[in-house]
Scaffold this motif. Structure first.
Motif, PDB file in Angstrom:
ATOM      1  N   SER A   1      23.890  53.286 -12.165  1.00 17.51           N
ATOM      2  CA  SER A   1      24.827  52.208 -11.862  1.00 17.51           C
ATOM      3  C   SER A   1      24.346  51.486 -10.612  1.00 17.51           C
ATOM      4  N   GLY A   2      24.877  50.297 -10.412  1.00 16.51           N
ATOM      5  CA  GLY A   2      24.571  49.506  -9.229  1.00 16.51           C
ATOM      6  C   GLY A   2      25.858  49.109  -8.538  1.00 16.51           C
ATOM      7  N   TYR A   3      25.771  48.916  -7.202  1.00 17.59           N
ATOM      8  CA  TYR A   3      26.982  48.553  -6.472  1.00 17.59           C
ATOM      9  C   TYR A   3      26.627  47.919  -5.138  1.00 17.59           C
ATOM     10  N   ASN A   4      27.565  47.148  -4.608  1.00 15.08           N
ATOM     11  CA  ASN A   4      27.572  46.712  -3.218  1.00 15.08           C
ATOM     12  C   ASN A   4      29.031  46.584  -2.807  1.00 15.08           C
ATOM     13  N   GLU A   5      29.307  45.898  -1.705  1.00 16.02           N
ATOM     14  CA  GLU A   5      30.683  45.790  -1.225  1.00 16.02           C
ATOM     15  C   GLU A   5      31.584  45.048  -2.208  1.00 16.02           C
ATOM     16  N   ASP A   6      31.022  44.095  -2.957  1.00 20.47           N
ATOM     17  CA  ASP A   6      31.822  43.221  -3.815  1.00 20.47           C
ATOM     18  C   ASP A   6      31.706  43.505  -5.302  1.00 20.47           C
ATOM     19  N   LYS A   7      30.584  44.065  -5.732  1.00 25.59           N
ATOM     20  CA  LYS A   7      30.321  44.210  -7.162  1.00 25.59           C
ATOM     21  C   LYS A   7      29.966  45.642  -7.526  1.00 25.59           C
ATOM     22  N   THR A   8      30.268  45.965  -8.778  1.00 25.41           N
ATOM     23  CA  THR A   8      29.846  47.230  -9.358  1.00 25.41           C
ATOM     24  C   THR A   8      29.412  46.950 -10.792  1.00 25.41           C
ATOM     25  N   THR A   9      28.270  47.485 -11.191  1.00 24.98           N
ATOM     26  CA  THR A   9      27.802  47.283 -12.562  1.00 24.98           C
ATOM     27  C   THR A   9      28.463  48.303 -13.486  1.00 24.98           C
ATOM     28  N   SER A  10      28.292  48.085 -14.757  1.00 23.14           N
ATOM     29  CA  SER A  10      28.743  49.102 -15.695  1.00 23.14           C
ATOM     30  C   SER A  10      27.808  50.304 -15.591  1.00 23.14           C
ATOM     31  N   VAL A  11      28.266  51.423 -16.086  1.00 27.56           N
ATOM     32  CA  VAL A  11      27.500  52.671 -16.010  1.00 27.56           C
ATOM     33  C   VAL A  11      26.638  52.785 -17.264  1.00 27.56           C
TER      34      VAL A  11
ATOM     35  N   LEU B   1      19.740  42.812 -10.317  1.00 25.01           N
ATOM     36  CA  LEU B   1      20.265  44.104  -9.871  1.00 25.01           C
ATOM     37  C   LEU B   1      19.655  44.577  -8.554  1.00 25.01           C
ATOM     38  N   PHE B   2      18.528  44.016  -8.157  1.00 20.33           N
ATOM     39  CA  PHE B   2      17.844  44.490  -6.951  1.00 20.33           C
ATOM     40  C   PHE B   2      18.600  44.121  -5.678  1.00 20.33           C
ATOM     41  N   ALA B   3      19.553  43.191  -5.772  1.00 17.81           N
ATOM     42  CA  ALA B   3      20.397  42.850  -4.625  1.00 17.81           C
ATOM     43  C   ALA B   3      21.509  43.879  -4.436  1.00 17.81           C
ATOM     44  N   LEU B   4      21.590  44.848  -5.347  1.00 16.68           N
ATOM     45  CA  LEU B   4      22.587  45.911  -5.281  1.00 16.68           C
ATOM     46  C   LEU B   4      21.911  47.238  -4.944  1.00 16.68           C
ATOM     47  N   ASN B   5      22.696  48.201  -4.477  1.00 21.76           N
ATOM     48  CA  ASN B   5      22.224  49.576  -4.377  1.00 21.76           C
ATOM     49  C   ASN B   5      22.232  50.140  -5.793  1.00 21.76           C
ATOM     50  N   ASN B   6      21.134  50.735  -6.231  1.00 19.68           N
ATOM     51  CA  ASN B   6      21.031  51.279  -7.584  1.00 19.68           C
ATOM     52  C   ASN B   6      20.874  52.792  -7.512  1.00 19.68           C
ATOM     53  N   THR B   7      21.802  53.512  -8.168  1.00 17.00           N
ATOM     54  CA  THR B   7      21.756  54.964  -8.163  1.00 17.00           C
ATOM     55  C   THR B   7      21.354  55.489  -9.534  1.00 17.00           C
ATOM     56  N   PHE B   8      20.606  56.574  -9.514  1.00 14.29           N
ATOM     57  CA  PHE B   8      20.204  57.308 -10.709  1.00 14.29           C
ATOM     58  C   PHE B   8      20.606  58.759 -10.480  1.00 14.29           C
ATOM     59  N   LYS B   9      21.660  59.197 -11.149  1.00 13.13           N
ATOM     60  CA  LYS B   9      22.112  60.582 -11.039  1.00 13.13           C
ATOM     61  C   LYS B   9      21.463  61.366 -12.170  1.00 13.13           C
ATOM     62  N   VAL B  10      20.650  62.356 -11.802  1.00 10.70           N
ATOM     63  CA  VAL B  10      19.850  63.096 -12.771  1.00 10.70           C
ATOM     64  C   VAL B  10      20.262  64.566 -12.758  1.00 10.70           C
ATOM     65  N   SER B  11      20.564  65.085 -13.942  1.00 16.91           N
ATOM     66  CA  SER B  11      20.848  66.512 -14.115  1.00 16.91           C
ATOM     67  C   SER B  11      19.937  67.046 -15.209  1.00 16.91           C
TER      68      SER B  11
END
Length: 131
Positions: free
Chosen positions: A50-60, A83-93
C-alpha cells in the motif's frame, strides 16, 4: 509470556523496484520484485502493499506465492510513477522450514527515482533496493 515469543529476524530477503524496458509497449516501467538471496527456499509468501502520505492512501494490493526458490526472485507488481510521491510499504510474511518470518519494507516518498538506481542482487538490472 511475551518474552517467550521468538520473533526471528529476516535476512537475505529484499524488495527491489526496478526500472526496466517493456518490449510490448515500448516503455520504461517500474516493477517491484521480491528477492530471495538465501540458500533455502521460502514457502507460502504473502505480500501486502500500500501507499500513503498525510492526505492520501492507496488501495491495498495482495499477492501470494506458493514458493520462492533459493537465490531467485519474482515480480510482485507494476508501479505507476505517481505512487513514488507516497510512502510505499511491502509487508512480507513467509515460512522458512516450520518457522514463520515477517517484515515490513518501506520505500519513503520520492526515494524511488532514476538517480537512486543501483545494482540489484541476483538480477541483471538496476533499481532501488530495501533490505
Amino acid at each position: 509470556m511475551k518474552k517467550d515469543i521468538e520473533i526471528p529476524k529476516v535476512e537475505g530477503v529484499y524488495i527491489a523496484v526496478v526500472n526496466e524496458y517493456n518490449a510490448i509497449y515500448k516503455t520504461q516501467d517500474w516493477n517491484a520484485y521480491i528477492i530471495n538471496d538465501k540458500d533455502v527456499d521460502l514457502d507460502m509468501i504473502i505480500i501486502v502493499t500500500s501507499g500513503y502520505n498525510e492526505d492520501k492512501t492507496t488501495s491495498v494490493f495482495r499477492k501470494k506465492l506458493d514458493r520462492l526458490p533459493k537465490k531467485s526472485y519474482a515480480k510482485i507488481e507494476l508501479l505507476q510513477e505517481e505512487l513514488f510521491a507516497l510512502n510505499n510499504t511491502f509487508k512480507v510474511s513467509f515460512f522458512e522450514g516450520n518457522k514463520m518470518f515477517d517484515k515490513t519494507y518501506l520505500f519513503r516518498k520520492n526515494t524511488i527515482n532514476l538517480k537512486a538506481l543501483q545494482a540489484i542482487p541476483l538480477m541483471e538490472a538496476r533499481g532501488v533496493l530495501v533490505k
